[in-house]
Structure formats: C-alpha cells, structure tokens
Scaffold this active site. Structure first.
Site, mmCIF file in Angstrom:
data_model
loop_
_atom_site.group_PDB
_atom_site.id
_atom_site.type_symbol
_atom_site.label_atom_id
_atom_site.label_comp_id
_atom_site.label_asym_id
_atom_site.label_seq_id
_atom_site.Cartn_x
_atom_site.Cartn_y
_atom_site.Cartn_z
ATOM 1 N N CYS A 166 43.566 62.835 43.932
ATOM 2 C CA CYS A 166 43.833 61.446 44.295
ATOM 3 C C CYS A 166 45.326 61.197 44.441
ATOM 4 C CB CYS A 166 43.251 60.519 43.242
ATOM 5 S SG CYS A 166 43.797 60.955 41.589
ATOM 6 N N GLU A 191 40.134 53.177 39.474
ATOM 7 C CA GLU A 191 41.066 54.137 40.083
ATOM 8 C C GLU A 191 40.439 54.554 41.405
ATOM 9 O OE1 GLU A 191 43.915 54.911 38.829
ATOM 10 O OE2 GLU A 191 43.713 54.204 36.765
HETATM 11 P P1 NAP Z 1 32.415 58.216 44.862
HETATM 12 O O1 NAP Z 1 31.467 58.693 45.872
HETATM 13 O O2 NAP Z 1 32.831 56.797 44.887
HETATM 14 O O3 NAP Z 1 31.749 58.576 43.463
HETATM 15 C C1 NAP Z 1 32.401 58.310 42.257
HETATM 16 C C2 NAP Z 1 31.376 58.134 41.162
HETATM 17 O O4 NAP Z 1 30.622 56.940 41.374
HETATM 18 C C3 NAP Z 1 30.354 59.254 41.064
HETATM 19 O O5 NAP Z 1 30.103 59.515 39.709
HETATM 20 C C4 NAP Z 1 29.151 58.669 41.761
HETATM 21 O O6 NAP Z 1 27.946 59.255 41.350
HETATM 22 C C5 NAP Z 1 29.227 57.240 41.304
HETATM 23 N N1 NAP Z 1 28.488 56.292 42.130
HETATM 24 C C6 NAP Z 1 28.104 56.426 43.415
HETATM 25 N N2 NAP Z 1 27.444 55.307 43.820
HETATM 26 C C7 NAP Z 1 27.428 54.470 42.760
HETATM 27 C C8 NAP Z 1 26.903 53.165 42.540
HETATM 28 N N3 NAP Z 1 26.264 52.492 43.507
HETATM 29 N N4 NAP Z 1 27.055 52.600 41.326
HETATM 30 C C9 NAP Z 1 27.690 53.244 40.348
HETATM 31 N N5 NAP Z 1 28.215 54.482 40.493
HETATM 32 C C10 NAP Z 1 28.092 55.087 41.685
HETATM 33 O O7 NAP Z 1 33.765 59.064 44.868
HETATM 34 P P2 NAP Z 1 33.959 60.653 44.923
HETATM 35 O O8 NAP Z 1 33.572 61.078 46.293
HETATM 36 O O9 NAP Z 1 33.310 61.314 43.752
HETATM 37 O O10 NAP Z 1 35.522 60.805 44.715
HETATM 38 C C11 NAP Z 1 36.451 60.840 45.777
HETATM 39 C C12 NAP Z 1 37.312 59.608 45.768
HETATM 40 O O11 NAP Z 1 37.801 59.352 44.451
HETATM 41 C C13 NAP Z 1 38.551 59.739 46.622
HETATM 42 O O12 NAP Z 1 38.671 58.606 47.434
HETATM 43 C C14 NAP Z 1 39.701 59.778 45.626
HETATM 44 O O13 NAP Z 1 40.900 59.241 46.092
HETATM 45 C C15 NAP Z 1 39.175 59.006 44.485
HETATM 46 N N6 NAP Z 1 39.821 59.449 43.248
HETATM 47 C C16 NAP Z 1 40.716 58.619 42.638
HETATM 48 C C17 NAP Z 1 41.334 59.010 41.470
HETATM 49 C C18 NAP Z 1 42.304 58.118 40.766
HETATM 50 O O14 NAP Z 1 42.625 58.407 39.618
HETATM 51 N N7 NAP Z 1 42.764 57.053 41.358
HETATM 52 C C19 NAP Z 1 41.047 60.257 40.927
HETATM 53 C C20 NAP Z 1 40.134 61.075 41.570
HETATM 54 C C21 NAP Z 1 39.526 60.657 42.746
HETATM 55 P P3 NAP Z 1 27.247 60.405 42.247
HETATM 56 O O15 NAP Z 1 28.205 61.523 42.335
HETATM 57 O O16 NAP Z 1 26.030 60.742 41.464
HETATM 58 O O17 NAP Z 1 26.959 59.765 43.575
#
Ligand code: NAP
Length: 516
Positions: A296, A257
């Site tokens: 999102c 997602e």
């Molecule tokens: P993110 O930076 O991609 O982080 C998401 C998760 O991935 C966090 O738990 C993060 O951990 C982890 N992560 C980071 N680097 C990683 C790696 N190399 N390997 C494995 N996991 C890793 O996203 P975010 O900033 O939290 O969320 C914002 C984004 O999410 C927005 O673009 C939004 O559109 C999207 N979103 C989508 C939905 C949907 O249902 N489609 C819902 C909500 C949000 P850490 O926090 O410890 O770095």
C-alpha cells in the site's frame, strides 16, 4: 481435497460447514488449503471474546501484557521458517519480500512489548495533567484513557497476512482489548497458522485472540457500541464498512487504511551525477519490485525536474531490465508473483488504462519468466510508464495499480511539483530526495497535511534510512483523504484507538487518588 482450515472462535476450533474457498500457489496454480466460515456462531464468538477475553486482559497491567507480547514475539520467531514456506507457496514471494511481512510482524510485536513495559503496573493511562476548574485547584479535571470494553475486529488485506495481523494486534492486546482477525481469503493461511501457534503456546487468556477465515458475512452485524473495527483494503470495501449501521448507528469506532497513489520527489537543484539522484533510483526500483509492488505504501508516482526526465527514465529502466522474475523457489529470482489470477488480471487492466494517458518507458509485459509457465503463473515484469504532460494525465494521480508499476512525471518548479503530488488527494507516504536540508524540511512541511508520513532521503542518511515503503512501528501509518483517513502505529499513539478517553472531575484529593 485439501485441508479445510479451522476457525478459532468462542475459545475453540471449528470448521465451516461448506466446502469453502480454495487458496492457491500463484506460480504453479496448485490448490493449497481451503477456508470457510459458514455456520459459525459469530455473535456468540464475539460475545465470548468481549466478556471472557476482555475481562482477563483488563485484569492485567500494561507490563504483564507487554510480557505476553514478548512471549508472542519469541513464539513467532521460533516458527519463522514455517511462515516463510507458507508465504513462498501462497503469496509467491521471494525470501526478502516475505521478510518484510514476517520479520516486520515480529519486530512490531517486540517494539510494542518494549514500549508497554514502560507503562508499568498501571491498568489505565493518564492523558495530560490535572487542570484546575475552581480557585486554588480545589476542584479539578484529569483525563484518563481506559481500555474499551469491546473487541477489536480486524478485516485485513491480502498483501500482509503476518504484519497486517500483528501491527494491529500488538497495540490492541497491550491496551487490554481482545482481537478477532478476519484475514483476506487469498492469503488467510499464514494468519491462521500464526494464530494457531500462539493459541497452542498458551500465552494469552481464553478469548483474547480469535481468527475467522472465509467470508466476513455477519461480522459487522455482530459489532456492539464499544467494539472497534480496523479495516485495511480497497476504497470500495472501505465504503461498505463506513456506511454499515454498526458504524453509522452504533458508533463502533472504525479505522480505515485504504489505497494510495504515493509519490517520490527528486527536489530541484540535484543532478544525475549526485547521490540524491542515485538514492531516488535505488528506492524507486526497490519499491516497484518488493512484493511485486503489492504494498500500500509503494511508490506509484515519481516526480523529477523537467530536465532530468530522460536521464531518470533511462536509469530506472536499466535497473528494471535486470530484475529476474519467476518462481521464488529458484534462488536467482528477485521478484515472485502477484497474489492470484484476479490480481494479475486487475494489474494488467490497470496498466492498460494508464497507458491510455502515458508512454511506456520500460515494458514488463513480455518479460521472460524463470521456472514459471507464463500461461499459468501470476508473474509480471515491472513496468515504468512516463507522463510527459502530467497536467493532462489525471488518471496517474487517481488510479492505484496494485502491482510492479510506477509512472515517471516531470515538473517545472517546486510549486508545480507540490500541486502534482497533491493531486493524489491524500496519500500514505511521500519521499523526498535531495541534499539541501532546508529545502527538504520545508517541502516535508508543505506535504505534511496531505500525507501520513514524509520520508526524507538525503546523502547523510543514505546508509541508515529505513526505506520509503517500510512501515516502522515508531512512526505513524495511515493517510488522509483517499488513503482512508486512518491512523495506526506511531508508537504509543496506536493505543488511543483501543482506549476510551474520559475526564474525571473531582476534588483535589479525589483526582490525586487516581494516581495512587
Ligand atoms: P479488499 O478486496 O477490499 O479486501 C480487504 C478485506 O475486506 C478482505 O479481508 C476481504 O475479505 C474483506 N471484505 C471484502 N468484502 C467485504 C465486505 N462486503 N464487508 C466486509 N469485509 C469485506 O482489498 P484487498 O484486495 O485485499 O487489498 C488491496 C487493497 O488494500 C489495495 O487497494 C491496497 O492499497 C489496500 N491496502 C492498504 C493498506 C494500508 O495500510 N493503507 C495496506 C495494505 C493494502 P475477502 O478476502 O474474503 O474478500
């Protein structure tokens, strides 16, 4: 030093061995707690969940597992006030916005509890009827869905620490699959406390629910072929997961997602005096401001017929100018903070980039804050941008600014509107506003291939519609293309991800005996 939160893995609580990362109050800037996963035996913990948790869960029927979900919903409900406190201090959200996350989580668990009880005493599900493979149906094929013998790893985004866990955990646990959640660091506290409460309540068998707060290092490496991983977050991290050997070589099933530039469309034939116009304005203002636009599913692009561009800009701006922003502890505040400094900076940068191709219709940058220091607090007023020449402003279709920002875009005719919406290259949701039901349903079908959900708002549904951005467990959540290509929820459809489908071929008697 603030408290270092425990991780629950391998059936016991352990803390990481380093000082960890701090979680902050985004309004006051104070440190709240810390998280750390250094030194954890990830492979051992996953193994314990896979074997102990998985075996225990699979022994139970869907009805027994749905009773556990019921008990979880009750236990969460009993601690609701504590969760709102944490959300207010760590996510910087006002009560109504925290409710989207917390009450949304409890409602989703309850919905799956109800849904699961209808599956009764079974330990597997049928997928369709038996199909004859030989004359007189003497030899047949029947498809079954059985729980996967692995773990479900959830890597979640910061914006839904409660719902993000439970919208995935409810269908997984109902399916008989143990859960390990790795919440986003910025807001991991609420997820951790919820898991702690459920472990303490003794509802689930050992190994059925684990939480690891901190870095995800080593987690994907520890996944095995029958595990599944469900990721919510940015497109960049999604691509790391997709290309990891767990997925590319060991066939770990992955659901993604990712981000999305969702649309709201006022259909042709509506005017400023009509209720469809008012419904659009209401929904846009709500979507831009709930959780400071950190959803999102939030509306990022607003499409209106050419002739209504100015009137729409005026109506939305007038409403946005009344939105009070600041510390959610003050009851007069309607919109709280962005989650942390990094997001605040990212949103401001994103707005600056969009401004290169758009006009500012309502500027939230210098909005006065209530009970918050503008130099410290991650609070930002809502900003409406306008793109009078949408064919040239490609960035508004590409860039998701994860904050209280949306762009108003005029269209010529229906074909033009569809073309512009599709430039988002696949979104979670589009909403349509109008009163001509035939036109609305045609447009919904036109957009169905590029969206996970089409939310149609017509005057007769004004009081009962569930909201553009609200994800209901009965409906599909996920979207094709840049939205990640994932599918979640959608009632019983969510269980597919946690089951393996197999065809059982045998004599009529053998196939009939499956149903005994
Ligand atoms: P993110 O930076 O991609 O982080 C998401 C998760 O991935 C966090 O738990 C993060 O951990 C982890 N992560 C980071 N680097 C990683 C790696 N190399 N390997 C494995 N996991 C890793 O996203 P975010 O900033 O939290 O969320 C914002 C984004 O999410 C927005 O673009 C939004 O559109 C999207 N979103 C989508 C939905 C949907 O249902 N489609 C819902 C909500 C949000 P850490 O926090 O410890 O770095």
């Amino acid at each position: 030093m603030t408290e270092l939160l425990g991780n629950y893995l391998g059936g016991r609580w352990t803390t990481g061995t380093s000082a960890g990362s701090a979680l902050y109050d985004p309004v006051r800037g104070t440190e709240l707690v810390r998280v750390d996963a250094t030194g954890l035996d990830i492979a051992g913990g996953f193994g314990f969940a896979r074997e102990t948790g998985g075996n225990e869960l699979r022994r139970l029927s869907y009805r027994q597992r749905s009773e556990m979900l019921n008990a979880i919903a009750k236990a969460l409900q009993a601690r609701r006030d504590a969760y709102f406190e944490i959300a207010r201090s760590n996510s910087g959200t006002v009560k109504n916005d925290s409710a989207v996350d917390i009450d949304g989580a409890i409602y989703t668990v309850s919905t799956y509890a109800k849904l699961g009880s209808a599956f009764g005493k079974r330990q597997f599900l049928f997928d369709g009827e038996a199909a004859p493979l030989a004359k007189d149906a003497a030899f047949q094929s029947r498809h079954v869905l059985v729980p996967t013998r692995g773990i479900a790893l959830f890597i979640n985004a910061f914006n839904f620490p409660a719902w993000g866990l439970w919208e995935k955990a409810a269908p997984a646990l109902l399916s008989g699959v143990p859960v390990v959640v790795k919440p986003a660091t910025a807001t991991a506290w609420l997820t951790q406390v919820m898991v702690k409460d459920i472990i303490k309540a003794g509802i689930l068998p050992a190994g059925a629910l684990s939480v690891v707060c901190g870095s995800s290092a080593g987690m994907l490496d520890a996944l095995e072929p029958f595990d599944v991983v469900s990721f919510t977050g940015s497109a960049e991290t999604a691509s790391i997961i997709r290309s990891h050997p767990a997925v590319t070589q060991r066939s770990v099933r992955a659901n993604i997602e990712a981000d999305s530039v969702n649309s709201a469309v006022l259909v042709q034939g509506e005017d400023t005096g009509g209720s469809a116009f008012d419904l659009l304005i209401n929904e846009v203002v709500r979507e831009m401001t709930v959780k400071s636009g950190q959803k999102c599913t939030a509306i990022r692009r607003i499409f209106v017929p050419n002739g209504l561009y100015d009137a729409t800009a005026t109506a939305i701006s007038a409403r946005l100018s009344k939105v009070t922003v600041g510390d959610p502890r003050n009851d007069s505040v309607r919109m709280g903070a962005l989650v942390n400094r990094a997001q605040y900076v990212a949103v401001r940068d994103g707005i600056a980039r969009l401004r290169e191709q758009t006009k500012v219709l309502h500027d939230g940058a210098d909005q006065e804050l209530i009970d918050a220091d503008a130099a410290l607090a991650c609070c930002l007023g809502p900003t409406l941008l306008g793109s009078p020449d949408p064919n040239r402003a490609q960035l508004v279709h590409d860039l998701e600014v994860f904050g209280p920002v949306a762009t108003l875009i005029p269209y010529r005719d229906e074909a033009h509107a569809l073309d512009l919406v599709r430039r988002g290259r696949g979104s979670l949701v589009a909403s349509l506003y109008g009163s001509d039901t035939a036109r609305l349903s045609n447009l919904a079908l036109e957009l169905a291939d590029s969206h996970g959900r089409i939310h149609v708002v017509s005057p007769e549904a004004a009081d009962v519609q569930t909201g553009h951005g609200n994800v209901m467990p009965q409906s599909l959540h996920g979207g094709p293309g840049r939205a990640g290509g994932g599918e979640e929820l959608g009632g019983a459809r969510a269980l597919n991800f946690y089951h393996r489908r197999a065809a059982i071929q045998g004599s009529k008697a053998v196939v009939a005996a499956l149903d005994a």
